[in-house]
Enzyme design. Structure first.
Site, mmCIF file in Angstrom:
data_model
loop_
_atom_site.group_PDB
_atom_site.id
_atom_site.type_symbol
_atom_site.label_atom_id
_atom_site.label_comp_id
_atom_site.label_asym_id
_atom_site.label_seq_id
_atom_site.Cartn_x
_atom_site.Cartn_y
_atom_site.Cartn_z
ATOM 1 N N ASP A 1 0.842 -1.191 0.000
ATOM 2 C CA ASP A 1 0.000 0.000 0.000
ATOM 3 C C ASP A 1 0.884 1.250 0.000
ATOM 4 O O ASP A 1 2.045 1.196 -0.430
ATOM 5 C CB ASP A 1 -0.961 -0.035 1.202
ATOM 6 C CG ASP A 1 -2.262 0.700 0.954
ATOM 7 O OD1 ASP A 1 -2.263 1.949 1.035
ATOM 8 O OD2 ASP A 1 -3.286 0.043 0.675
ATOM 9 N N ASP A 2 0.366 2.345 0.470
ATOM 10 C CA ASP A 2 1.050 3.635 0.415
ATOM 11 C C ASP A 2 2.365 3.608 1.193
ATOM 12 O O ASP A 2 2.523 2.851 2.153
ATOM 13 C CB ASP A 2 0.119 4.702 0.999
ATOM 14 C CG ASP A 2 0.427 6.105 0.509
ATOM 15 O OD1 ASP A 2 1.410 6.282 -0.233
ATOM 16 O OD2 ASP A 2 -0.336 7.020 0.862
ATOM 17 N N ARG B 1 -14.084 -0.017 -3.904
ATOM 18 C CA ARG B 1 -14.498 0.206 -2.529
ATOM 19 C C ARG B 1 -15.914 0.745 -2.511
ATOM 20 O O ARG B 1 -16.250 1.646 -3.274
ATOM 21 C CB ARG B 1 -13.537 1.167 -1.840
ATOM 22 C CG ARG B 1 -12.249 0.501 -1.379
ATOM 23 C CD ARG B 1 -12.395 -0.116 -0.020
ATOM 24 N NE ARG B 1 -12.590 0.923 0.967
ATOM 25 C CZ ARG B 1 -11.599 1.605 1.519
ATOM 26 N NH1 ARG B 1 -10.343 1.350 1.212
ATOM 27 N NH2 ARG B 1 -11.857 2.541 2.412
ATOM 28 N N ASP C 1 -12.991 3.940 5.173
ATOM 29 C CA ASP C 1 -12.033 3.029 5.790
ATOM 30 C C ASP C 1 -12.648 2.280 6.969
ATOM 31 O O ASP C 1 -13.385 2.850 7.778
ATOM 32 C CB ASP C 1 -10.806 3.795 6.293
ATOM 33 C CG ASP C 1 -9.982 4.365 5.146
ATOM 34 O OD1 ASP C 1 -10.260 4.018 3.983
ATOM 35 O OD2 ASP C 1 -9.068 5.162 5.417
ATOM 36 N N LYS D 1 -3.961 -0.830 -6.630
ATOM 37 C CA LYS D 1 -4.974 -0.132 -5.838
ATOM 38 C C LYS D 1 -4.823 1.354 -6.136
ATOM 39 O O LYS D 1 -3.754 1.944 -5.928
ATOM 40 C CB LYS D 1 -4.777 -0.409 -4.343
ATOM 41 C CG LYS D 1 -5.738 0.368 -3.445
ATOM 42 C CD LYS D 1 -5.437 0.076 -1.971
ATOM 43 C CE LYS D 1 -6.285 0.954 -1.048
ATOM 44 N NZ LYS D 1 -5.963 0.701 0.384
ATOM 45 N N ASP E 1 -6.180 5.020 -5.341
ATOM 46 C CA ASP E 1 -6.871 5.681 -4.236
ATOM 47 C C ASP E 1 -7.071 7.170 -4.543
ATOM 48 O O ASP E 1 -6.111 7.909 -4.762
ATOM 49 C CB ASP E 1 -6.019 5.501 -2.968
ATOM 50 C CG ASP E 1 -6.806 5.736 -1.703
ATOM 51 O OD1 ASP E 1 -7.885 6.327 -1.773
ATOM 52 O OD2 ASP E 1 -6.312 5.317 -0.631
ATOM 53 N N GLY F 1 -16.933 4.519 -2.486
ATOM 54 C CA GLY F 1 -18.327 4.284 -2.815
ATOM 55 C C GLY F 1 -19.058 5.479 -3.391
ATOM 56 O O GLY F 1 -20.278 5.433 -3.577
#
Length: 739
Positions: free
Chosen positions: A415-416, A551, A555, A489, A491, A534
């Site tokens: 991830d990040d 998503r 979170d 992913k 974001d 969403g």
């Protein structure tokens, strides 16, 4: 995450509860988006501001897709009795649950705290809980008068605001820095007994001396199973350790309460936890092939698939009917190569060991769809946050290969936090010193038969403040492919800085369409995961925009409130799940989590963890583990290695479950499976044991005669016209219905 309330103060905007120990700040807040220095002033008139519920983020309260500044204000009387009745009288403690992402706190116009005690600026993301101490003699505190608490928030992306369960003002207490540390693992002993050690510890130099009471209760009956009181002494650097064994427990969770009473101050600290119980049977020593029945790849692109199989080692693998261009390593079960011709290829997989042979029909689908079943894997964020590095990823990959890959787990995702501060001279994205050689890392993961993923944002910066892909999409997609990544992913984060303030549907789609076009230009299958929380009902357009998952929510946190609120609100999205495109209600919060670098045992009870895995599997959700893979305790391993539960998630029909019954105390979710059977989850969402009866001729059970307890992998004997389920608080009975 209960106090004896003795008075109620009616304040502007709502009611505020006050106890001898603390003032509850959960109600009475006002809110406005935007930013103005005058909003810190106690004389500012906030009468027309929005009333807001700090149990939830601002997106859910009229501000969808909003990133940037927002202000919270509350008017509160701070009684001097709070100080007079406290043991320590030197400072006031402000607790703010969770801040998303960074904060400045003003009391009567004075800046009293900021950034969670960290450096940087308010625009540097620093999501998490906040506790601040203010000297009791600080002139900004107006004792016995109305005070104005104003909190300035900056949200970098995703959910925003202050939200959670605990907002309080209290005097700093002698127990503030005392911890009942329960993060050691339970060990499973003979005769269904459990053993564990807990610690009383502090950073305070105060010498604590008193009693530790230990009590085990059966939540089903209320009976006390065991209790004992022990003398306890501890101070900074010298913890008190208490070890115990609980004998002959039934296969369910019990509640343990640890209460330390300090003799000098008369103060108590209480910590409760539940006991683990394992439902997943030990795997047979005979060979068994797990995993999905179908796997998709694109023509001409590199192909990698590890046949997931359990059984006594060594195992020997065969694959009859492989399409031209693929080859199998018979010792490892890894299939590699490339297939140029599109089509569905029927393959017979066979695994043999000294105890027997097992075969399985398997379809390799070469075409324009990949990710035909939800991703099974690990993501670094919920464990390590921005502290992720190459070593942690390699440890995770090796643990997956050793303990989980035999059940179909196969993605290891970064991830990040991997990005360098600046791009190369030619504009190419570069990894930082924590990841000195990305190609070497992906080669390592691929050598284990596993896939690996990476993270970025369509904006200039990621949520963690690292470089995003804005205006470098083609370059970044090529770099990811050249490095060998199999998953992206993507974001939203700072993309709000380069898009309209209130993006319409076209604007919500645009960054994902741009990166989709870039990924289409590389000769590599890269699973594409949208992370945009969403917005715009992404489940309605995620597939047509080229996403393999998206998503559906903000979170997740490792609490029942967060997990259940997310999981049981997937009704609208569920019908849009299908092969190649799945709803993602966020990553798993089982095992040891913490968002890096410090970890703790998940705050979900063991029953709640069964609910978490069951519900996500019924939803056909990606299962992305978020815990420390280098420390998989026996219970967590049992959650992740139940082949029948995973088969529900990986069912080739790809349908998401829908709620058949939704009542205050329980819910029943039903998922159709490809073989004509159904999987149902009977969820007790109340705080007490429940017996739930289902009519066998009702909508849920009609037409089915066999009921299989999926976690225990055994059929349930049920006579008469009613199927009866006894379900623990926040627990589940996961059943496969067969004809």
């Amino acid at each position: 995450m209960i106090k004896n309330i003795f008075t109620m103060l009616l304040l502007a905007g709502g009611c505020l509860a006050v106890s001898a120990q603390e003032i509850q700040l959960n109600k009475g807040w006002k809110f406005a988006v935007g930013d103005s220095a005058q909003w810190a002033s106690p004389t500012f008139n906030d009468k027309n501001w929005q009333n807001i519920d700090v149990n939830h983020n601002w997106e859910r309260q009229g501000h969808p897709s909003y990133d940037g500044f927002g202000w919270y204000r509350i008017h509160v009387t701070i009684p001097s009795s709070l100080k007079e009745k406290s043991f320590l009288k030197d400072s006031v403690r402000l607790s703010l649950a969770s801040v998303d992402d960074n904060d400045e706190v003003y009391l009567n116009g004075k800046l009293i705290a900021k950034y969670g005690g960290n450096g940087g600026t308010i625009k540097d993301g620093h999501y998490g809980p906040r506790t601040y101490n203010i000297a009791a003699n600080d002139p900004s505190i107006l004792w016995d008068k109305e005070n104005v608490l104003a909190i300035r928030i900056f949200d970098t992306g995703g959910d925003g605001g202050i939200y959670g369960e605990k907002f309080t003002l209290a005097m700093a207490d002698v127990m503030d820095n005392v911890q009942v540390n329960t993060d050691s693992d339970f060990s499973f002993e003979e005769n269904n007994s459990l053993a564990k050690a807990v610690k009383l510890q502090t950073v305070n130099k105060y010498q604590y001396e008193g009693q530790l009471a230990f009590k085990v209760t059966d939540p089903e009956t209320g009976a006390v199973i065991y209790e004992k009181t022990n003398p306890a002494r501890f101070t900074a650097g010298k913890p008190f350790t208490y070890s115990f064994t609980i004998a002959r427990l039934a296969k369910k969770s019990y509640t343990i309460a640890y209460t330390f009473h300090d003799g000098k101050s008369g103060k108590d600290i209480v910590k409760t936890e539940t006991t683990p119980y394992i439902l997943t049977p030990y795997p047979s020593a005979k060979p068994k092939i797990n995993g999905p029945d179908v796997y998709g790849a694109r023509p001409g692109n590199p192909f990698l698939y590890l046949i997931p199989a359990t059984g006594k080692k060594p195992l020997a693998y065969k694959a009859a009917g492989l399409p031209e261009g693929l080859k199998l390593d018979p010792a490892t079960g890894i299939i590699t190569g490339s297939v140029s011709q599109a089509g569905d290829y029927k393959v017979t997989l066979t695994v043999t060991n000294s105890l027997g042979t097992k075969s399985k029909e398997f379809t390799i689908s070469i075409g324009d769809k990949i990710g035909l079943t939800p991703a099974l894997g690990w993501n670094s964020w919920n464990a390590w946050g921005l502290s992720v590095n190459e070593e942690k990823v390699k440890i995770s990959a090796q643990a997956m290969a050793d303990k989980l890959s035999a059940y179909g787990w196969n993605f290891v995702n970064i991830d990040d936090g991997w990005e360098a501060e600046n791009r190369a001279a030619d504009g190419a994205i570069v990894s930082n010193s924590k990841f000195p050689d990305m190609k070497r890392l992906t080669d390592f993961v691929h050598g284990l038969g596993l896939h690996t993923g990476i993270y970025s944002s369509p904006g200039p910066r990621t949520c963690g403040g690292f470089l995003g892909s804005w205006q470098h999409e083609d370059q970044d997609a090529k770099t990811y492919a050249d490095w060998g990544f199999d998953y992206l992913k993507y974001d939203w984060c700072s993309y709000s800085e380069v898009t309209p303030a209130n993006p319409d549907l076209a604007a919500l789609k645009k960054p994902y369409e741009v990166m989709r076009a870039s990924l289409n230009k590389v000769n590599r299958d890269i699973m594409y995961s949208f992370c945009q929380y969403g917005w715009g009902d992404v489940w309605k357009w995620g597939a047509e925009t080229g996403g393999n998952s998206w998503r559906t929510t903000g979170d997740i946190e490792d609490t029942w409130r967060s997990m259940s609120d997310i999981g049981f609100r997937q009704d609208a999205a569920s019908p849009y799940a299908g092969p190649g495109h799945f709803n993602d209600p966020d990553m798993l919060v089982v095992g040891k989590v913490g968002w890096g670098p410090s970890l703790h045992n998940t705050r979900l009870s063991f029953d709640e963890q069964y609910t978490h895995i069951s519900l996500w599997s019924l939803l056909s959700a990606p299962l992305l583990i978020g815990c420390d893979m280098g420390h998989l305790d026996r219970f967590t391993l049992s959650l992740l290695t139940n082949d029948e539960v995973l088969a529900i998630d990986q069912d080739a029909l790809g349908k998401g479950a829908m709620p058949q019954v939704k009542k205050d105390g329980y819910q029943i979710w039903v998922k159709e499976l490809k073989d004509g059977s159904k999987a149902i989850g009977i969820f007790n969402v109340s705080d007490k044991y429940q017996t739930i009866d289902l009519d066998k001729n009702g909508d849920v059970l009609k037409g089915f005669t066999k009921y299989r307890d999926v976690w225990q992998q055994k059929f349930i004997v049920s006579t008469g016209k009613t199927f009866t389920a006894k379900v623990a608080p926040h627990g589940v009975l996961l059943v496969k219905l067969e004809k």
